[in-house]
Structures are given as structure tokens and as C-alpha cells.
Motif scaffolding. Structure first.
Motif, PDB file in Angstrom:
ATOM      1  N   ILE A  89       0.881  -1.172   0.000  1.00  0.00           N
ATOM      2  CA  ILE A  89       0.000   0.000   0.000  1.00  0.00           C
ATOM      3  C   ILE A  89       0.913   1.214   0.000  1.00  0.00           C
ATOM      4  O   ILE A  89       1.717   1.389   0.908  1.00  0.00           O
ATOM      5  N   LEU A  90       0.796   2.034  -1.042  1.00  0.00           N
ATOM      6  CA  LEU A  90       1.707   3.171  -1.183  1.00  0.00           C
ATOM      7  C   LEU A  90       0.948   4.472  -0.992  1.00  0.00           C
ATOM      8  O   LEU A  90      -0.154   4.646  -1.519  1.00  0.00           O
ATOM      9  N   THR A  91       1.554   5.388  -0.222  1.00  0.00           N
ATOM     10  CA  THR A  91       0.980   6.732  -0.115  1.00  0.00           C
ATOM     11  C   THR A  91       2.109   7.747  -0.260  1.00  0.00           C
ATOM     12  O   THR A  91       3.265   7.418  -0.063  1.00  0.00           O
ATOM     13  N   GLY A  92       1.763   8.973  -0.639  1.00  0.00           N
ATOM     14  CA  GLY A  92       2.789  10.010  -0.779  1.00  0.00           C
ATOM     15  C   GLY A  92       2.444  10.974  -1.884  1.00  0.00           C
ATOM     16  O   GLY A  92       1.320  10.969  -2.416  1.00  0.00           O
ATOM     17  N   SER A  93       3.416  11.819  -2.217  1.00  0.00           N
ATOM     18  CA  SER A  93       3.232  12.803  -3.278  1.00  0.00           C
ATOM     19  C   SER A  93       4.625  13.303  -3.697  1.00  0.00           C
ATOM     20  O   SER A  93       5.622  12.657  -3.380  1.00  0.00           O
ATOM     21  N   HIS A  94       4.670  14.442  -4.364  1.00  0.00           N
ATOM     22  CA  HIS A  94       5.953  14.867  -4.961  1.00  0.00           C
ATOM     23  C   HIS A  94       6.685  15.925  -4.145  1.00  0.00           C
ATOM     24  O   HIS A  94       6.065  16.810  -3.548  1.00  0.00           O
ATOM     25  N   ILE A  95       8.016  15.860  -4.153  1.00  0.00           N
ATOM     26  CA  ILE A  95       8.863  16.784  -3.381  1.00  0.00           C
ATOM     27  C   ILE A  95       9.250  18.017  -4.195  1.00  0.00           C
ATOM     28  O   ILE A  95       9.599  19.049  -3.636  1.00  0.00           O
ATOM     29  N   ASP A  96       9.170  17.954  -5.517  1.00  0.00           N
ATOM     30  CA  ASP A  96       9.591  19.112  -6.324  1.00  0.00           C
ATOM     31  C   ASP A  96       8.498  20.183  -6.319  1.00  0.00           C
ATOM     32  O   ASP A  96       7.335  19.897  -6.003  1.00  0.00           O
ATOM     33  N   THR A  97       8.900  21.402  -6.631  1.00  0.00           N
ATOM     34  CA  THR A  97       7.950  22.522  -6.700  1.00  0.00           C
ATOM     35  C   THR A  97       8.122  23.238  -8.036  1.00  0.00           C
ATOM     36  O   THR A  97       9.087  22.996  -8.753  1.00  0.00           O
ATOM     37  N   VAL A  98       7.209  24.147  -8.320  1.00  0.00           N
ATOM     38  CA  VAL A  98       7.447  25.105  -9.401  1.00  0.00           C
ATOM     39  C   VAL A  98       8.370  26.184  -8.829  1.00  0.00           C
ATOM     40  O   VAL A  98       8.597  26.225  -7.622  1.00  0.00           O
ATOM     41  N   GLU A 122      -3.095   9.238  -2.491  1.00  0.00           N
ATOM     42  CA  GLU A 122      -2.414  10.541  -2.458  1.00  0.00           C
ATOM     43  C   GLU A 122      -3.290  11.565  -1.746  1.00  0.00           C
ATOM     44  O   GLU A 122      -4.457  11.744  -2.076  1.00  0.00           O
ATOM     45  N   LEU A 123      -2.671  12.224  -0.781  1.00  0.00           N
ATOM     46  CA  LEU A 123      -3.339  13.338  -0.101  1.00  0.00           C
ATOM     47  C   LEU A 123      -2.693  14.611  -0.646  1.00  0.00           C
ATOM     48  O   LEU A 123      -1.463  14.710  -0.676  1.00  0.00           O
ATOM     49  N   HIS A 124      -3.521  15.566  -1.072  1.00  0.00           N
ATOM     50  CA  HIS A 124      -2.992  16.749  -1.765  1.00  0.00           C
ATOM     51  C   HIS A 124      -3.875  17.942  -1.420  1.00  0.00           C
ATOM     52  O   HIS A 124      -5.042  17.767  -1.076  1.00  0.00           O
ATOM     53  N   ILE A 125      -3.324  19.134  -1.523  1.00  0.00           N
ATOM     54  CA  ILE A 125      -4.173  20.322  -1.379  1.00  0.00           C
ATOM     55  C   ILE A 125      -5.017  20.460  -2.640  1.00  0.00           C
ATOM     56  O   ILE A 125      -4.608  20.020  -3.721  1.00  0.00           O
ATOM     57  N   GLU A 126      -6.184  21.067  -2.487  1.00  0.00           N
ATOM     58  CA  GLU A 126      -7.114  21.123  -3.633  1.00  0.00           C
ATOM     59  C   GLU A 126      -6.584  21.963  -4.799  1.00  0.00           C
ATOM     60  O   GLU A 126      -6.802  21.653  -5.964  1.00  0.00           O
ATOM     61  N   GLN A 127      -5.895  23.049  -4.486  1.00  0.00           N
ATOM     62  CA  GLN A 127      -5.428  24.003  -5.515  1.00  0.00           C
ATOM     63  C   GLN A 127      -6.602  24.641  -6.262  1.00  0.00           C
ATOM     64  O   GLN A 127      -6.469  25.051  -7.419  1.00  0.00           O
ATOM     65  N   GLY A 128      -7.721  24.694  -5.604  1.00  0.00           N
ATOM     66  CA  GLY A 128      -8.917  25.344  -6.122  1.00  0.00           C
ATOM     67  C   GLY A 128      -9.676  25.821  -4.895  1.00  0.00           C
ATOM     68  O   GLY A 128      -9.249  25.536  -3.761  1.00  0.00           O
ATOM     69  N   GLU A 129     -10.799  26.506  -5.079  1.00  0.00           N
ATOM     70  CA  GLU A 129     -11.469  27.051  -3.896  1.00  0.00           C
ATOM     71  C   GLU A 129     -12.843  26.449  -3.629  1.00  0.00           C
ATOM     72  O   GLU A 129     -13.635  27.003  -2.874  1.00  0.00           O
ATOM     73  N   VAL A 130     -13.127  25.315  -4.260  1.00  0.00           N
ATOM     74  CA  VAL A 130     -14.452  24.709  -4.112  1.00  0.00           C
ATOM     75  C   VAL A 130     -14.710  24.287  -2.660  1.00  0.00           C
ATOM     76  O   VAL A 130     -15.755  24.600  -2.085  1.00  0.00           O
ATOM     77  N   LEU A 131     -13.763  23.571  -2.065  1.00  0.00           N
ATOM     78  CA  LEU A 131     -13.977  23.069  -0.700  1.00  0.00           C
ATOM     79  C   LEU A 131     -14.160  24.217   0.285  1.00  0.00           C
ATOM     80  O   LEU A 131     -15.062  24.186   1.119  1.00  0.00           O
ATOM     81  N   GLU A 132     -13.310  25.225   0.184  1.00  0.00           N
ATOM     82  CA  GLU A 132     -13.420  26.368   1.103  1.00  0.00           C
ATOM     83  C   GLU A 132     -14.760  27.079   0.931  1.00  0.00           C
ATOM     84  O   GLU A 132     -15.451  27.375   1.893  1.00  0.00           O
ATOM     85  N   ARG A 133     -15.144  27.331  -0.315  1.00  0.00           N
ATOM     86  CA  ARG A 133     -16.406  28.027  -0.586  1.00  0.00           C
ATOM     87  C   ARG A 133     -17.604  27.255  -0.061  1.00  0.00           C
ATOM     88  O   ARG A 133     -18.575  27.835   0.390  1.00  0.00           O
ATOM     89  N   GLU A 134     -17.522  25.909  -0.178  1.00  0.00           N
ATOM     90  CA  GLU A 134     -18.664  25.094   0.230  1.00  0.00           C
ATOM     91  C   GLU A 134     -18.572  24.599   1.668  1.00  0.00           C
ATOM     92  O   GLU A 134     -19.416  23.823   2.121  1.00  0.00           O
TER      93      GLU A 134
END
Ligand SMILES: [Zn+2]
Length: 413
Positions: free
Chosen positions: A80-89, A192-204
């Protein structure tokens, strides 16, 4: 030189993302951590120490992906693998990617402390690259693991300073044969757990987003050919005005998208006008079209219909049209069974959540074509991302970690 040892034992996701953001911190409070650069190397080394301190067995693969393994007592060949990426823009945020790694380490650490050894092996991964911000190639981390990316894809690639991909990889100590091979055949699933990068969750007012699909994307370049002429002496009926046509097409595209489906998005984000002179009627306009939706048949039918309409409008305007389709990525469904595990937990604990699509690609898009995959979002304040202003509240970060922990518990114990 940044000290790689954390000053205190970090217990919260907030503390840990702040700590990780020191590797590559920018003047504006953002993070620049590009594949294989110095800060990237320091961050991976620091994370390796954290994984070891959390009781995990750590190792690199030859692409530079870093793993922390919690060995299962019974099932060790289906990870069972979980994680995400370490690089950024360049000058990106503290949470994009990093949060998923931090959350994975915290969840595994807490599971091990509370319940000891799992039945099934769990690993957390710090994927080496996702953004394509140093070299013109995305998903190098997840792509190596799943076999989508290979050494042959990087042969010609150079960064902006002229360093080749292979040179950068070797300088950081990675490359074929340096460590364990990157391609894996022992994965059971990916979460993968990630930030939404959108505002739908906050708005709702939702604390968690459970992603059902990563949308498909089609991108086009549309070239409209008209006729340059004098802006003062050419009467309106005699004109073949490429700007006028491009404007009409843009309006049609957006109006049709709005009418077709609430989840369909269409964008004209770039437009080039020739000769681009105030007193000359434009002879050519090239513009981009980006269309996204979670269902392939709808993407197909909308695209076909809209470009037929484009042709008709161009006939009326007496302008030429050329349509080039240069990207065609199919929607990727996430695993319903895995999603249901998380939504059951959220229901039970009465945490407000939303089942939603992801309009952006993530590593889950690559894993989702390879193994059952689940993508979970936490809110992003005002939807701002790829910016030093990226922000997620501490309690939202924590909520995500708890959900990940409980989902992993259901799977592995
Ligand atoms: Zn990301």
C-alpha cells in the motif's frame, strides 16, 4: 547551509510542512525545489532521516524517489503506497506535493506507535518529480515507478542553463543502476493526499474532497487566417478580420461550454495576433483552446460539435481555419472501493466532505492507470496555488492526516 536535523520533534502536519519548506525557501516566503538541485537533495536527505526516526526503513530508487517502509507481518508483496511529490514550481507554495509526503510520514508513524506492525506492508513515497518545472517533462517520479517514463524520454532534455537531464541526475547520485530499480510490480494501491489548488472546498465549507475522476484534457491551437488591410479605408463589409472571427469563436466556445454541463470547463488562455498593429486589420490569429471534463464521451461530443461550429462561423466570416490537437489526455477514474473506505470514515465521524473531480493532473493520474488509486483533497485558502501565498489551515492539514491514517488502518491492519 541548512541544518538537516529538525530542532524539535514535529508532531503536526503544519510544523512539518513549515520545516520542509526551509529547503528551498525563497525571499517571498515560497519554495523553489527543482528536480535534483541542491535544495531538492537536502530535502530528500532530511526526509530520509525523518522516515528513519519514524521507525520506517528508508531507501531510494535509481530515479531519486525516496521510500519509507513499514513492513507487514503477513502480506509483504502487495504494498500500500501513499505520498506525493517533493519538487515545486519556481517560487511555489509550501503544501503542493510536500503535504502528501509529510502526511504519509505522520500517518505511518502514528499507526506504528498506536497499533504496531501492520498485516500488509505500507510505504510512504517522496516522489522525485511531478511539476516539469526544471526539464520539459512531467511525472518523472510516478512515471518511473509505473513504467510510463523511461531513460529514453530524457535523452534530449536540457534545463534553462543547458545542463542535460542525465548530467543533473548523475550529479545528484541517481541514474540507472545506482540504487534499486524504479519500476515496481509489487504495488497494491496508491493513496495521495494533496491540497485542492482550487477554492471549491473552502467556498462550500467542506473539510475534505474525495476525488472520483481526474478530468481528461484536450488542448488545441486554432489558427484563423484573414486578410491584412487598412483600418481606415477598408469598409466593414469588405473585411476578413481574423480578430473579429477569433472573438466570435471564443464567445461561442465559452457560451456552449456553460450550456453543456456544469463540470465542463473550456478556456482560451493565449492569443497571438499578426501583425498586431493598431491601425491594421489582423491577417492571422492563433489561439489556444483547453477543454476538460471527467467523461470521455462528453469531451468527444463537445469537441466535435464546437469545432464544426467554428468552421461554420469561419465560412460566414470568410476567414480560414486550421485546428491542431496537440494534447489528448483521457479522464482517469479513481478507485471507487478506496474512495468508499474514506467516505465511510468521513460519514462516521460527521466530517463535511465533497465527492468531486480534479481539474488538475496529479501523480494519481499516472498511478490511476496502473493500480487502484485514491486522491484526497484538503482545502486551499482562496484556491491559490503555485505561489508563496498558498495556504491551508493547520486544522485542515491535521484532518487530512487523520483521514489518511484511518484509511490506511482499514486497509493494512
Ligand atoms: Zn502537486
Amino acid at each position: 547551509m541548512i541544518k538537516t536535523d529538525p530542532p524539535i520533534e514535529m508532531k503536526t502536519a503544519y510544523e512539518m510542512t513549515e520545516w520542509l519548506a526551509r529547503y528551498g525557501q525563497t525571499e517571498r516566503g515560497g519554495v523553489t525545489r527543482l528536480l535534483y538541485d541542491q535544495k531538492w537533495q537536502e530535502a530528500q536527505q532530511a526526509l530520509q532521516k525523518e522516515m528513519e526516526a519514524a521507525g520506517l526503513v528508508s531507501y531510494f530508487d535509481d530515479a531519486g524517489n525516496l521510500y519509507g517502509r513499514l513492513e507487514g507481518a503477513e502480506k509483504t508483496d502487495a504494498v500500500i503506497l501513499t505520498g506525493s511529490h517533493i519538487d515545486t514550481v519556481a517560487d511555489g507554495g509550501k503544501y503542493d506535493g510536500a503535504y502528501g509526503i509529510v502526511a504519509g510520514i505522520l500517518a505511518l508513524k502514528s499507526l506504528f506507535k498506536q497499533y504496531g506492525q501492520p498485516k500488509q506492508t505500507i510505504e510512504v513515497v517522496s516522489l522525485c518529480e511531478e511539476e516539469g518545472s526544471r526539464f520539459p517533462l512531467t511525472y518523472w517520479g510516478s512515471g518511473n515507478i509505473t513504467g510510463l517514463r523511461k531513460e529514453e524520454h530524457i535523452q534530449e532534455l536540457k534545463d534553462s542553463s543547458g545542463t542535460t537531464f542525465t548530467e543533473a541526475m548523475n550529479a545528484a547520485g541517481f541514474g540507472l543502476g545506482h540504487f534499486r530499480k524504479a519500476k515496481r510490480d509489487d504495488l497494491d494501491c496508491f493513496i495521495e493526499l494533496h491540497i485542492e489548488q482550487g477554492e471549491v472546498l473552502e467556498r462550500e465549507g467542506k473539510a475534505v474532497g474525495v476525488v472520483s475522476h481526474i478530468v481528461g484534457q484536450r488542448r488545441y491551437n486554432v489558427t484563423i487566417t484573414g486578410e491584412s488591410n487598412h483600418a481606415g479605408t477598408t469598409p466593414m463589409p469588405y473585411r476578413k478580420d481574423a480578430v473579429y472571427t477569433a472573438a466570435a469563436l471564443t464567445q461561442t466556445l465559452i457560451e456552449q461550454a456553460k450550456k453543456t454541463d456544469p463540470d465542463l470547463v473550456a478556456t482560451v488562455g493565449r492569443m497571438e495576433i499578426k501583425p498586431n498593429i493598431p491601425n491594421v486589420i489582423a491577417r492571422e490569429v492563433v489561439f489556444s483552446v483547453d477543454i476538460r471534463h471527467s467523461e470521455e464521451p462528453l469531451l468527444e461530443s463537445f469537441s466535435t460539435a464546437i469545432f464544426e461550429t467554428f468552421e461554420q462561423i469561419c465560412q460566414v466570416h470568410q476567414t480560414g481555419i486550421h485546428i491542431e490537437n496537440w494534447m489528448n489526455e483521457k479522464p482517469v477514474p479513481m478507485c471507487q472501493k478506496l474512495s468508499a473506505l474514506s467516505t465511510d470514515i468521513l460519514e462516521r465521524e460527521q466530517i463535511p466532505y465533497k465527492v468531486m473531480t480534479s481539474g488538475a493532473g496529479h501523480d494519481s493520474q499516472v498511478f490511476g492507470q496502473y493500480v487502484p488509486t485514491s486522491l484526497l483533497f484538503v482545502p486551499s485558502h482562496r484556491g491559490i496555488s503555485h505561489s508563496p501565498d498558498e495556504y491551508t489551515k493547520s486544522e485542515d492539514l491535521e484532518q487530512g492526516v487523520q483521514l489518511l491514517k484511518k484509511t490506511l488502518y482499514e486497509l493494512a491492519y
